[in-house]
Design an enzyme around this catalytic site. Structure first.
Site, PDB file in Angstrom:
ATOM      1  N   ARG A 144      19.840  21.958 -26.375  1.00 16.03           N
ATOM      2  CA  ARG A 144      19.418  22.708 -27.599  1.00 16.03           C
ATOM      3  C   ARG A 144      18.154  22.147 -28.155  1.00 16.03           C
ATOM      4  O   ARG A 144      17.556  22.996 -28.833  1.00 16.03           O
ATOM      5  CB  ARG A 144      20.544  22.460 -28.404  1.00 16.03           C
ATOM      6  N   TYR A 167       6.030  44.466 -36.522  1.00 13.32           N
ATOM      7  CA  TYR A 167       7.186  44.721 -35.677  1.00 13.32           C
ATOM      8  C   TYR A 167       8.357  45.037 -36.270  1.00 13.32           C
ATOM      9  O   TYR A 167       8.740  44.162 -37.496  1.00 13.32           O
ATOM     10  CB  TYR A 167       7.429  43.579 -34.772  1.00 13.32           C
ATOM     11  N   ASP A 183       1.152  37.314 -34.293  1.00 13.29           N
ATOM     12  CA  ASP A 183       2.083  37.806 -33.125  1.00 13.29           C
ATOM     13  C   ASP A 183       0.972  38.259 -32.102  1.00 13.29           C
ATOM     14  O   ASP A 183       0.393  39.295 -32.448  1.00 13.29           O
ATOM     15  CB  ASP A 183       3.180  38.894 -33.861  1.00 13.29           C
TER      16      ASP A 183
END
Ligand SMILES: *Cc1c(COP(=O)(O)O)cnc(C)c1O
Length: 397
Positions: free
Chosen positions: A63, A116, A187
């Protein structure tokens, strides 16, 4: 007329080498091994204790740190010209972890319009519950951005934007933000690092939905953020391990495989996308092509090529449902960036359940259909679009 500048004119020369070349792997393997393991063991008590005190680099738990995931992170950081990168289980994992890692209760985010739609939902639905304010601004209007910057913590950019593909002047906005002490995040999923490298223009952090062009084969959902070591460390410190949206080793391995052909694929998406956009612009069934090459905005200056994703606005005499159903090679579906061509009608998004709808909020035309031009033969794709437009017009008449 679109700007048909040579594709990848300013493509970082190193990109092909970064994608294709590796330092040696164990046993002379040319492909990295997949460390498909949740944990890594230690030989002694003392070694384990030292690692917990923060000494050494021996991986502990996937993780947090997995060597296959790190391999993808190194390559992506190199492609974006970043010091460090963090891989995530999805693009939204990267977006949410980045924002929650950097922004506190009582602070404000300034975000461009046409962002988005699920990033929009995060900002409209979750962030206000945590006491984080979000203001939306026209990213193509630097004066409007500058007016809204004072007191903000973070400026969130996406250039070109989703669905309508409006661009922002990354360098200019990053400089304005810096002057006001505001962090910038961009982005870059649409252009990929092959056609745009936001950090070179002063943006602080660049992020991607790696589910799109980076993976490139529609077999992975993943995300990544890249920037300075200090900013990535700041995000890690309070968010990455605890939100837990970690990129898995198998998905990281698929992404490394996808990156090998990224420069080649982007060149093909550029050529085929532009060829179809130009023909569609001359078709009587198409009112408008929404493609950065046709928009002539100053924000295009940082793009050295066009990807294969753009939208068309269909004339009133084109039946959109018939058009979609008549397409044979273009499949109907969300997402994009893979080998396959796709169509998605915006008006279906307008009806999406769940509230906080970006397509409605930003008033995206219901006559708009987004196309992803894949790697198929461009003449086959054109024939498909032509016959579908023809049928959709006959249906109307
Ligand atoms: C798809 C997409 C995302 C979200 O990425 P996921 O991998 O689906 O979570 C973010 N930004 C843009 C521009 C996208 O197209």
């Amino acid at each position: 007329m679109p700007d048909t500048r040579e594709p990848a004119r300013r493509e970082p020369r190193a990109a092909a080498t970064i994608a294709a070349h590796d330092e040696a792997f164990p046993l002379g393997a040319v492909v990295p091994p997949i460390y498909q393991t949740s944990l890594f063991t230690f030989a002694t008590y003392d070694e384990l204790a030292a690692r917990f005190r923060g000494e050494g680099e021996h991986p502990v738990y996937s993780r947090v740190d997995n060597p296959t995931t790190a391999e993808f992170e190194r390559k992506l950081a190199a492609l974006e010209g970043a010091e460090a990168a963090r891989g995530f289980a999805s693009g939204m994992g990267a977006i949410a972890t980045t924002i929650l890692g950097l922004v506190k209760q009582g602070e404000r985010i300034l975000c461009v319009r046409y962002v988005y739609p699920d990033a929009y939902r995060l900002m409209r639905k979750l962030l206000p519950r945590l006491g984080i304010a979000v203001e939306f601004v026209d990213g193509a209007d630097p004066a409007a951005v500058e007016r809204a910057l004072p007191g903000a913590r973070l400026l969130y950019l996406e250039s070109p934007t989703s669905l309508v593909f409006r661009t922002q002047e990354l360098g200019r906005l990053a400089a304005l933000a810096r002057r006001h002490g505001v962090l910038t995040v961009a982005d870059n999923s649409w252009a990929s690092p092959i056609f745009q490298r936001p950090l070179e223009h002063g943006v602080d952090l660049v992020l991607h939905s790696a589910s799109k062009y980076l993976g490139g084969h529609s077999d992975v959902v993943a995300g990544v953020v890249a920037g300075s070591r200090a900013l990535i460390a700041a995000i890690d410190d309070v968010a990455t391990p605890y939100l837990g949206a970690k990129l898995s080793p198998l998905d990281a391995w698929l992404l490394v495989r996808g990156l090998r052909t990224l420069p080649l694929r982007m060149r093909r998406h550029h050529e085929s996308g532009l060829a179809l956009a130009e023909r569609l612009a001359g078709h009587p069934g198409v009112v408008r092509v929404l493609h950065p090459a046709f928009a002539n905005e100053p924000g295009c200056a940082t793009l050295s090529g066009w990807s294969g994703l753009f939208s068309i606005e269909l004339a009133d005499d084109i039946d959109i449902r018939v058009f979609c159903d008549a397409l044979a090679m273009f499949k109907l579906g969300v997402s994009w960036g893979g080998h396959e061509s796709l169509a998605f009608p915006a008006r279906i998004s307008r009806q999406q359940a769940g509230g906080a709808n970006a397509v409605v909020e930003f008033d995206v035309s219901p006559r708009l259909v987004r196309l992803h031009v894949g790697l198929e033969d461009v003449e086959d794709l054109w024939r498909d679009l032509e016959q579908a437009l023809k049928r959709a017009r006959q249906a109307h008449g």
